[in-house]
Motif scaffolding. Structure first.
Motif, PDB file in Angstrom:
ATOM      1  N   ALA A  26       0.820  -1.213   0.000  1.00  0.00           N
ATOM      2  CA  ALA A  26       0.000   0.000   0.000  1.00  0.00           C
ATOM      3  C   ALA A  26       0.853   1.261   0.000  1.00  0.00           C
ATOM      4  CB  ALA A  26      -0.927   0.003   1.213  1.00  0.00           C
ATOM      5  N   LYS A  27       2.176   1.089   0.048  1.00  0.00           N
ATOM      6  CA  LYS A  27       3.062   2.243   0.047  1.00  0.00           C
ATOM      7  C   LYS A  27       3.099   2.871  -1.350  1.00  0.00           C
ATOM      8  CE  LYS A  27       5.934   0.525   3.827  1.00  0.00           C
ATOM      9  NZ  LYS A  27       7.272   0.058   4.250  1.00  0.00           N
ATOM     10  N   PRO A  28       3.343   4.187  -1.418  1.00  0.00           N
ATOM     11  CA  PRO A  28       3.301   4.895  -2.708  1.00  0.00           C
ATOM     12  C   PRO A  28       4.124   4.242  -3.806  1.00  0.00           C
ATOM     13  CG  PRO A  28       3.470   6.467  -0.916  1.00  0.00           C
ATOM     14  CD  PRO A  28       3.606   5.101  -0.295  1.00  0.00           C
ATOM     15  N   ARG A  29       5.312   3.740  -3.465  1.00  0.00           N
ATOM     16  CA  ARG A  29       6.172   3.161  -4.498  1.00  0.00           C
ATOM     17  C   ARG A  29       5.497   1.977  -5.179  1.00  0.00           C
ATOM     18  NH1 ARG A  29      12.090   0.279  -3.608  1.00  0.00           N
ATOM     19  NH2 ARG A  29      12.533  -0.131  -5.816  1.00  0.00           N
ATOM     20  N   PHE A  30       4.830   1.140  -4.376  1.00  0.00           N
ATOM     21  CA  PHE A  30       4.201  -0.051  -4.932  1.00  0.00           C
ATOM     22  C   PHE A  30       2.880   0.290  -5.621  1.00  0.00           C
ATOM     23  CE2 PHE A  30       7.065  -1.543  -1.658  1.00  0.00           C
ATOM     24  CZ  PHE A  30       7.722  -2.576  -2.304  1.00  0.00           C
ATOM     25  N   ALA A  68       8.610 -10.247 -14.163  1.00  0.00           N
ATOM     26  CA  ALA A  68       9.610  -9.529 -14.959  1.00  0.00           C
ATOM     27  C   ALA A  68       9.643  -8.054 -14.567  1.00  0.00           C
ATOM     28  CB  ALA A  68       9.299  -9.680 -16.447  1.00  0.00           C
ATOM     29  N   HIS A  69       8.459  -7.490 -14.329  1.00  0.00           N
ATOM     30  CA  HIS A  69       8.376  -6.075 -13.971  1.00  0.00           C
ATOM     31  C   HIS A  69       9.004  -5.824 -12.601  1.00  0.00           C
ATOM     32  CE1 HIS A  69       6.706  -2.021 -14.244  1.00  0.00           C
ATOM     33  NE2 HIS A  69       6.297  -2.145 -12.996  1.00  0.00           N
ATOM     34  N   VAL A  70       8.770  -6.735 -11.666  1.00  0.00           N
ATOM     35  CA  VAL A  70       9.341  -6.595 -10.322  1.00  0.00           C
ATOM     36  C   VAL A  70      10.864  -6.599 -10.388  1.00  0.00           C
ATOM     37  CG1 VAL A  70       9.657  -7.810  -8.127  1.00  0.00           C
ATOM     38  CG2 VAL A  70       7.360  -7.473  -9.042  1.00  0.00           C
ATOM     39  N   LEU A  71      11.422  -7.458 -11.249  1.00  0.00           N
ATOM     40  CA  LEU A  71      12.877  -7.494 -11.410  1.00  0.00           C
ATOM     41  C   LEU A  71      13.387  -6.198 -12.036  1.00  0.00           C
ATOM     42  CD1 LEU A  71      13.430 -11.171 -12.639  1.00  0.00           C
ATOM     43  CD2 LEU A  71      14.022 -10.202 -10.408  1.00  0.00           C
ATOM     44  N   ASP A  72      12.674  -5.720 -13.052  1.00  0.00           N
ATOM     45  CA  ASP A  72      13.095  -4.482 -13.718  1.00  0.00           C
ATOM     46  C   ASP A  72      13.051  -3.296 -12.756  1.00  0.00           C
ATOM     47  OD1 ASP A  72      13.464  -5.859 -16.059  1.00  0.00           O
ATOM     48  OD2 ASP A  72      11.512  -5.320 -16.917  1.00  0.00           O
ATOM     49  N   GLU A  73      12.006  -3.265 -11.927  1.00  0.00           N
ATOM     50  CA  GLU A  73      11.829  -2.143 -10.996  1.00  0.00           C
ATOM     51  C   GLU A  73      12.647  -2.322  -9.715  1.00  0.00           C
ATOM     52  OE1 GLU A  73       9.350   0.551 -10.783  1.00  0.00           O
ATOM     53  OE2 GLU A  73       8.827   0.368 -12.895  1.00  0.00           O
ATOM     54  N   ARG A  74      13.204  -3.532  -9.546  1.00  0.00           N
ATOM     55  CA  ARG A  74      13.960  -3.859  -8.331  1.00  0.00           C
ATOM     56  C   ARG A  74      13.117  -3.629  -7.078  1.00  0.00           C
ATOM     57  NH1 ARG A  74      20.129  -1.582  -9.499  1.00  0.00           N
ATOM     58  NH2 ARG A  74      20.483  -2.817 -11.391  1.00  0.00           N
ATOM     59  N   LEU A  75      11.889  -4.131  -7.135  1.00  0.00           N
ATOM     60  CA  LEU A  75      11.000  -4.010  -5.982  1.00  0.00           C
ATOM     61  C   LEU A  75      11.348  -5.100  -4.966  1.00  0.00           C
ATOM     62  CD1 LEU A  75       7.591  -3.435  -7.825  1.00  0.00           C
ATOM     63  CD2 LEU A  75       9.100  -1.719  -6.826  1.00  0.00           C
ATOM     64  N   PRO A  76      11.575  -4.728  -3.709  1.00  0.00           N
ATOM     65  CA  PRO A  76      11.985  -5.707  -2.692  1.00  0.00           C
ATOM     66  C   PRO A  76      10.806  -6.525  -2.171  1.00  0.00           C
ATOM     67  CG  PRO A  76      11.822  -3.542  -1.699  1.00  0.00           C
ATOM     68  CD  PRO A  76      11.529  -3.358  -3.166  1.00  0.00           C
ATOM     69  N   LEU A  77      10.387  -7.519  -2.949  1.00  0.00           N
ATOM     70  CA  LEU A  77       9.252  -8.350  -2.557  1.00  0.00           C
ATOM     71  C   LEU A  77       9.712  -9.782  -2.326  1.00  0.00           C
ATOM     72  CD1 LEU A  77       6.523  -7.178  -5.122  1.00  0.00           C
ATOM     73  CD2 LEU A  77       6.854  -6.391  -2.781  1.00  0.00           C
ATOM     74  N   ASN A  78       9.218 -10.384  -1.234  1.00  0.00           N
ATOM     75  CA  ASN A  78       9.475 -11.805  -1.044  1.00  0.00           C
ATOM     76  C   ASN A  78       8.423 -12.600  -1.817  1.00  0.00           C
ATOM     77  OD1 ASN A  78       7.089 -11.924   0.530  1.00  0.00           O
ATOM     78  ND2 ASN A  78       8.231 -11.389   2.387  1.00  0.00           N
ATOM     79  N   ALA A  79       8.496 -13.924  -1.740  1.00  0.00           N
ATOM     80  CA  ALA A  79       7.599 -14.768  -2.545  1.00  0.00           C
ATOM     81  C   ALA A  79       6.131 -14.514  -2.215  1.00  0.00           C
ATOM     82  CB  ALA A  79       7.952 -16.241  -2.329  1.00  0.00           C
ATOM     83  N   GLU A  80       5.828 -14.378  -0.918  1.00  0.00           N
ATOM     84  CA  GLU A  80       4.433 -14.157  -0.517  1.00  0.00           C
ATOM     85  C   GLU A  80       3.935 -12.801  -1.001  1.00  0.00           C
ATOM     86  OE1 GLU A  80       1.703 -13.915   3.566  1.00  0.00           O
ATOM     87  OE2 GLU A  80       3.811 -14.523   3.667  1.00  0.00           O
ATOM     88  N   GLU A  81       4.772 -11.775  -0.878  1.00  0.00           N
ATOM     89  CA  GLU A  81       4.388 -10.438  -1.331  1.00  0.00           C
ATOM     90  C   GLU A  81       4.235 -10.390  -2.848  1.00  0.00           C
ATOM     91  OE1 GLU A  81       6.488  -7.791   2.231  1.00  0.00           O
ATOM     92  OE2 GLU A  81       7.614  -8.343   0.435  1.00  0.00           O
ATOM     93  N   LEU A  82       5.067 -11.173  -3.546  1.00  0.00           N
ATOM     94  CA  LEU A  82       4.949 -11.236  -5.002  1.00  0.00           C
ATOM     95  C   LEU A  82       3.605 -11.836  -5.401  1.00  0.00           C
ATOM     96  CD1 LEU A  82       6.183 -10.879  -7.807  1.00  0.00           C
ATOM     97  CD2 LEU A  82       7.263 -13.124  -7.553  1.00  0.00           C
TER      98      LEU A  82
END
Length: 229
Positions: A26-30, A68-82
């Motif tokens: 829910a944070k602005p970045r995400f 692929a987008h998460v990798l490109d954006e370098r979003l720090p997500l674990n498996a559950e968050e993904l």
């Protein structure tokens, strides 16, 4: 001799309640990333074909693009968050965005959206805040337009009030600017899949026991009853 200090008063249970913690998603970045990804998906996925594929197939396609987008954006997500992020993007594509989980929650009877920043729900007769947020007012309006378009209606500055229904029959009432000066206000009254019994209404505080007894006696006596409201 100094007297012992009085013991601190017990804190009421309601005062100890901790407001719902904001999810990382829910944070602005995400939220920004989700909106950007939604636009990319619209370009890359054939929207006319969405209804022709199963939910599992659609989710698999979206999951690939999300990963692929998460990798490109370098979003720090674990498996559950993904997984959760993928679910939210799927909700944006095929459902009603951030409120989709609330619509699926059988314990929620009402959803009250007080601008894009505040969302409340009613559970068992009690109103409570949620961590659900929309990215901005435009995001909320996009979801609202999806709702009203489904029943052939529109909502805009020339027609800022609208009533509609969701596919499951839930009632929707909405007011936007200029009538709602702080931003869109939306209420969604869900229909319970399991009707409330008299005992349940008393249990959750919607009905006083004395009134329940009067109504039960009236039914047993087969007297005429007028219900208004």
């Amino acid at each position: 001799m100094p007297q012992a200090a009085d013991p601190a008063p017990e804190v009421e249970e309601a005062e100890r309640e901790v407001p719902p913690q904001e999810s990382q998603l829910a944070k602005p970045r995400f939220l920004d990333a989700k909106v950007r990804l939604h636009r990319l998906l619209i370009e890359e996925i054939d929207l006319s074909a969405i209804e022709k594929v199963s939910a599992e197939e659609l989710r698999a396609q979206i999951m690939q693009l999300v990963s692929a987008h998460v990798l490109d954006e370098r979003l720090p997500l674990n498996a559950e968050e993904l997984e959760d992020f993928c679910d939210e993007v799927c909700d944006e594509m095929t459902g009603l965005g951030p409120i989709e989980p609330l619509l699926k929650d059988p314990t929620v009877s009402d959803i009250l959206i007080n601008t894009h920043e505040l969302v409340y729900v009613e559970r068992f007769g009690q109103l409570e805040p949620t961590a659900v947020r929309f990215k901005d007012e435009a995001h909320l309006l996009r979801i609202l337009n999806k709702i009203v378009a489904h029943v052939g209606r529109r909502v805009d500055e020339s027609q800022p009030m609208v009533d509609a229904r969701l596919e499951d029959g839930s009632r929707v009432n909405a007011v936007i600017r200029p009538l709602a000066v702080d931003g869109p206000l939306i209420s969604i009254r869900k229909f319970s899949k399991k009707p409330f019994s008299m005992d349940k209404l008393v249990e959750i505080g919607s009905l006083r026991p004395q009134i329940a007894e009067v109504l039960a006696a009236a039914v047993r006596g087969r007297v005429s009853i007028v219900v208004s409201g």
